[in-house]
Write a protein that holds these residues in place. Structure first.
Motif, PDB file in Angstrom:
ATOM      1  N   SER A   1      61.448   5.551  47.476  1.00 23.06           N
ATOM      2  CA  SER A   1      61.993   6.307  48.596  1.00 23.06           C
ATOM      3  C   SER A   1      61.029   6.229  49.770  1.00 23.06           C
ATOM      4  CB  SER A   1      62.237   7.769  48.208  1.00 23.06           C
ATOM      5  OG  SER A   1      61.021   8.437  47.948  1.00 23.06           O
ATOM      6  N   LEU A   2      61.567   6.554  50.939  1.00 24.48           N
ATOM      7  CA  LEU A   2      60.783   6.511  52.161  1.00 24.48           C
ATOM      8  C   LEU A   2      61.387   7.531  53.117  1.00 24.48           C
ATOM      9  CD1 LEU A   2      58.444   4.827  53.403  1.00 24.48           C
ATOM     10  CD2 LEU A   2      60.187   3.299  54.337  1.00 24.48           C
ATOM     11  N   VAL A   3      60.547   8.288  53.802  1.00 25.39           N
ATOM     12  CA  VAL A   3      61.049   9.262  54.773  1.00 25.39           C
ATOM     13  C   VAL A   3      60.507   8.910  56.154  1.00 25.39           C
ATOM     14  CG1 VAL A   3      61.248  11.694  55.419  1.00 25.39           C
ATOM     15  CG2 VAL A   3      61.136  11.064  53.001  1.00 25.39           C
ATOM     16  N   LEU A   4      61.429   8.722  57.095  1.00 29.77           N
ATOM     17  CA  LEU A   4      61.078   8.448  58.482  1.00 29.77           C
ATOM     18  C   LEU A   4      61.134   9.763  59.253  1.00 29.77           C
ATOM     19  CD1 LEU A   4      63.267   5.243  59.062  1.00 29.77           C
ATOM     20  CD2 LEU A   4      61.035   5.445  57.932  1.00 29.77           C
ATOM     21  N   VAL A   5      60.113  10.020  60.059  1.00 29.39           N
ATOM     22  CA  VAL A   5      59.989  11.294  60.766  1.00 29.39           C
ATOM     23  C   VAL A   5      59.755  11.035  62.251  1.00 29.39           C
ATOM     24  CG1 VAL A   5      58.759  13.507  60.862  1.00 29.39           C
ATOM     25  CG2 VAL A   5      58.955  12.287  58.680  1.00 29.39           C
ATOM     26  N   ALA A   6      60.491  11.743  63.095  1.00 29.92           N
ATOM     27  CA  ALA A   6      60.360  11.560  64.536  1.00 29.92           C
ATOM     28  C   ALA A   6      59.182  12.363  65.097  1.00 29.92           C
ATOM     29  CB  ALA A   6      61.666  11.957  65.226  1.00 29.92           C
TER      30      ALA A   6
ATOM     31  N   ASN B   1      52.508  10.380  51.886  1.00 31.62           N
ATOM     32  CA  ASN B   1      52.994   9.607  50.750  1.00 31.62           C
ATOM     33  C   ASN B   1      54.436   9.176  51.000  1.00 31.62           C
ATOM     34  OD1 ASN B   1      53.252   8.445  48.199  1.00 31.62           O
ATOM     35  ND2 ASN B   1      53.937  10.371  47.300  1.00 31.62           N
ATOM     36  N   ALA B   2      54.647   7.872  51.210  1.00 25.99           N
ATOM     37  CA  ALA B   2      55.976   7.322  51.501  1.00 25.99           C
ATOM     38  C   ALA B   2      56.613   8.035  52.689  1.00 25.99           C
ATOM     39  CB  ALA B   2      56.868   7.390  50.269  1.00 25.99           C
ATOM     40  N   VAL B   3      55.798   8.339  53.697  1.00 23.20           N
ATOM     41  CA  VAL B   3      56.268   8.976  54.928  1.00 23.20           C
ATOM     42  C   VAL B   3      55.775   8.133  56.104  1.00 23.20           C
ATOM     43  CG1 VAL B   3      56.120  11.003  56.430  1.00 23.20           C
ATOM     44  CG2 VAL B   3      56.260  11.298  53.937  1.00 23.20           C
ATOM     45  N   GLN B   4      56.678   7.832  57.034  1.00 23.51           N
ATOM     46  CA  GLN B   4      56.297   7.103  58.250  1.00 23.51           C
ATOM     47  C   GLN B   4      56.659   7.942  59.464  1.00 23.51           C
ATOM     48  OE1 GLN B   4      57.772   3.108  58.594  1.00 23.51           O
ATOM     49  NE2 GLN B   4      57.162   2.527  56.530  1.00 23.51           N
ATOM     50  N   GLY B   5      55.690   8.183  60.343  1.00 22.93           N
ATOM     51  CA  GLY B   5      55.930   8.969  61.538  1.00 22.93           C
ATOM     52  C   GLY B   5      56.105   8.093  62.764  1.00 22.93           C
ATOM     53  N   PHE B   6      56.829   8.608  63.761  1.00 20.04           N
ATOM     54  CA  PHE B   6      57.116   7.865  64.984  1.00 20.04           C
ATOM     55  C   PHE B   6      56.983   8.799  66.181  1.00 20.04           C
ATOM     56  CE2 PHE B   6      59.212   5.913  61.443  1.00 20.04           C
ATOM     57  CZ  PHE B   6      58.943   4.561  61.611  1.00 20.04           C
ATOM     58  N   GLN B   7      56.859   8.220  67.352  1.00 23.20           N
ATOM     59  CA  GLN B   7      56.654   9.004  68.561  1.00 23.20           C
ATOM     60  C   GLN B   7      57.901   9.793  68.959  1.00 23.20           C
ATOM     61  OE1 GLN B   7      53.904   9.634  70.286  1.00 23.20           O
ATOM     62  NE2 GLN B   7      52.713   8.426  68.810  1.00 23.20           N
TER      63      GLN B   7
END
Length: 649
Positions: free
Chosen positions: A215-220, A226-232
């Protein structure tokens, strides 16, 4: 567009989806599928044109000469299906260059009174192609041709010179992506507004893994974990989501209630952020959502959208008091969602890192549960087989029964040189509904129950095996066997409707039902020796066969059906009532029992026996004797015993 290259090839592929596009005003069919090795492919075919049939008159020839969109006409002999015909009818096959012109040109011919009737002018072009080449959804195809290079699809493409079906039981390995979006309302007292309320989290679950992630969670927000990607911001997060779909290349996109919420909301937010809505396997058609009554469906060309909420809600065999994800997860997976209320979401999003982590894991679990429902509960197994049996593509197989039946019948019609009527208009359907009301189309019989507690002896329950399909087979009930005139050997229904004798002409409905039911019986026998994956596929197939065969009677009484005839629907239930009464009489005359209740296809009878083994022996004897005296395909099966039986109403 360049279609051919000099590289010859042959491959097997399992058909997932199909569409077409125009190349120099000529249709090119695209078949999307998976190879034996699990690779995505697309086969192109550009040697097929759309057509329909008309019943000609004196104005036909002159009118057709002046319609430039018509590229060919051909006189053909075809049977029309509403009423028995000893001889075929002279029709004209009208071929056009562009599928999009078919509705307009066929309507023009009717409006100008250049055709007395019209047939198959509303068959979707992709199904026109599949039926004419004997191809079905989820079936394996033998594709011969040459590799081609094109920017119109996002997978390897082949220009096919020939495409034919291949018999193969196993399914290709598919890639599943489940997702769940979370949004922040600008006003927690109001529903979300996709025009202004952003998506802030996208949780994704994969089967098999994506870059070693389940699994992967994308966050604005610019966070990591852990399996989390943040973005601007939201736009950067959405761009990454589109990239993941492109790289992972899922066959199945799923999520709980995604057709009604996640996908339409996502499409709106892509539009607000001026991002492309292309995340199917073709690069020239955007993803879009369409509405059918109160339900919505999203089309992602080349992929299949699977909504477990819709599958579970529409399942007639399983009922739940609520259909939210938490209720379903507890009932089917013994799992629970995390507890986050809609009103809490802004505070979690704007709170501490611990608050945000809770929000992230809440979304991740929703995506994970959605994926587990589809895979662990094998929700698609039956639909894979319905696709193969009916001929529908997977994306279309989750809807109503009528489309499944009509595409399946279209395959049989073509073999027998029959033509399919066009869909009925709303006005015609209203007239049919009024006709049903005025005629008083009767349903099944309910025998008056003997109310009270029946405890002094066992109560036996016996059931007609596949009652309505068996009646249709026994009395050759079908739109094409209904005798409208002429003096032929026939079966006369209690309603007075006449059906031509089977030895003169076997109706298409009885023929199809015989094939479905006999295939199911053979599969059920094969299952006894089967194990593992083979047994699972066989079980899914027999359930699919049961589902389709049991729905054909309902189709005959559906006023929007292409093949609706009130005499057909009325004859089936009338024969059912007649045989239920006849069976009751045989049982009570030949056995020391009293029928205490009967409804549609079952009878409950009171005995004086208190020993269960004796009661079972009597039930089996009644089954054998009555079945031997019933006509045709009708069978009465011993089902179960009640030691005490209470009838309140």
């Amino acid at each position: 567009m360049k279609i051919f290259s000099p590289i010859g090839t042959r491959m097997l592929m399992q058909l997932l989806d199909a569409d077409y596009f125009l190349n120099a005003n000529k249709p090119v069919v695209r078949l999307y599928g998976k190879t034996e090795n699990g690779n995505s492919v697309c086969a192109f075919y550009d040697k097929f044109l759309p057509y329909f049939y008309i019943k000609p008159n004196s104005r036909t020839t002159e009118t057709i000469k002046n319609i430039r969109e018509i590229v060919a006409t051909e006189e053909v002999d075809k049977f029309t299906p509403l009423g028995y015909q000893a001889e075929p009818t002279k029709l004209v096959k009208v071929t056009l260059a562009n599928p999009q012109d078919v509705p307009r040109i066929s309507a023009m011919l009717l409006d100008q009174k250049a055709a007395d009737d019209i047939f198959e002018n509303d068959i979707l072009f992709k199904y026109r192609f599949l039926v004419d080449h004997s191809l079905r959804g989820m079936e394996w195809l033998d594709v011969q041709g040459q590799k081609t290079f094109t920017k119109t699809v996002a997978c390897p493409a082949y220009a096919a010179s020939s495409i034919s079906p291949v018999e193969r039981k196993e399914n290709a390995e598919l890639r599943y992506l489940a997702f769940d979006i979370e949004c922040i309302p600008s006003d927690i007292t109001k529903p979300l507004d996709s025009k202004k309320d952003p998506i802030v989290i996208i949780a994704i679950s994969f089967k098999p893994q994506y870059k070693n992630h389940d699994s992967l969670v994308l966050v604005a927000k610019p966070v990591s974990g852990n399996a989390v990607q943040g973005f601007q911001n939201e736009k950067a997060m959405l761009e990454e989501f589109l990239k993941i779909i492109s790289v992972y290349d899922p066959d199945i996109i799923t999520g709980y209630n995604i057709n009604a919420f996640d996908l339409p909301y996502l499409l709106d937010r892509l539009g607000q952020n001026k991002l492309p809505k292309f995340f199917g396997r073709c690069n020239d058609k955007p993803v879009f959502t369409k509405t059918f009554g109160i339900s919505q469906e999203t089309v992602i060309h080349g992929r299949v959208v699977v909504d477990p909420y819709q599958i579970i809600k529409r399942d007639p065999w399983v009922k739940f008091y609520r259909y939210n994800l938490n209720t379903i997860a507890k009932a089917l997976l013994n799992e629970e969602k995390m507890d986050v209320a809609y009103s809490e979401m802004p505070a979690l999003w704007n709170g501490s890192r611990e608050d945000l982590n809770r929000f992230i894991e809440y979304a991740r679990k929703d995506a994970d549960i959605s994926l587990r429902l589809v895979i662990e509960k094998r929700l698609l197994d039956k639909f894979f087989e319905i696709s193969k049996i009916s001929g529908l593509l997977m994306q279309d197989v989750f809807g109503g029964q009528s489309m499944r039946i009509e595409v399946m019948l279209l395959h049989e019609f073509r073999k027998r040189h029959f033509v399919m009527p066009s869909k009925t208009s709303r006005a015609a359907a209203s007239r049919r509904e009024k006709e049903k009301d005025e005629t008083g189309l009767k349903g099944a019989t309910v025998l008056e129950p003997k109310k009270g507690l029946h405890a002094d002896g066992c109560t036996l329950v016996l059931d007609f095996k596949s009652l309505y399909p068996s009646l249709m087979r026994t009395y050759n009930i079908s739109p094409d066997s209904l005798l409208l005139d002429g003096n032929f050997k026939c079966n006369i229904a209690p309603t007075g409707a006449k059906f031509i004798a089977r030895e003169i002409h076997e109706g298409i409905f009885p023929f199809v039902l015989t094939n479905l039911l006999e295939t199911r019986e053979a599969i059920k026998k094969s299952m006894k020796a089967a194990k593992g994956e083979e047994k699972r596929i066989l079980n899914a197939k027999q359930l699919a066969l049961k589902d389709i065969s049991n729905s054909i009677y309902g189709y005959t009484g559906y006023v929007r059906a292409r093949l609706y005839m009130i005499d057909v629907a009325g004859a089936i239930t009338a024969y059912g009532r007649e045989n239920l009464e006849k069976t009751k009489k045989i049982i009570e005359e030949k056995f020391p029992v009293e029928v205490v209740y009967g409804d549609t296809d079952s009878l409950q009878m009171k005995t004086k026996l208190t020993n269960l083994d004796d009661a079972r022996s009597l039930g089996e004897k009644i089954s054998a004797v009555v079945s031997s005296e019933l006509p045709g395909q009708l069978q009465l099966e011993f089902l179960k015993i009640y030691r005490t039986f209470l009838i309140l109403t």
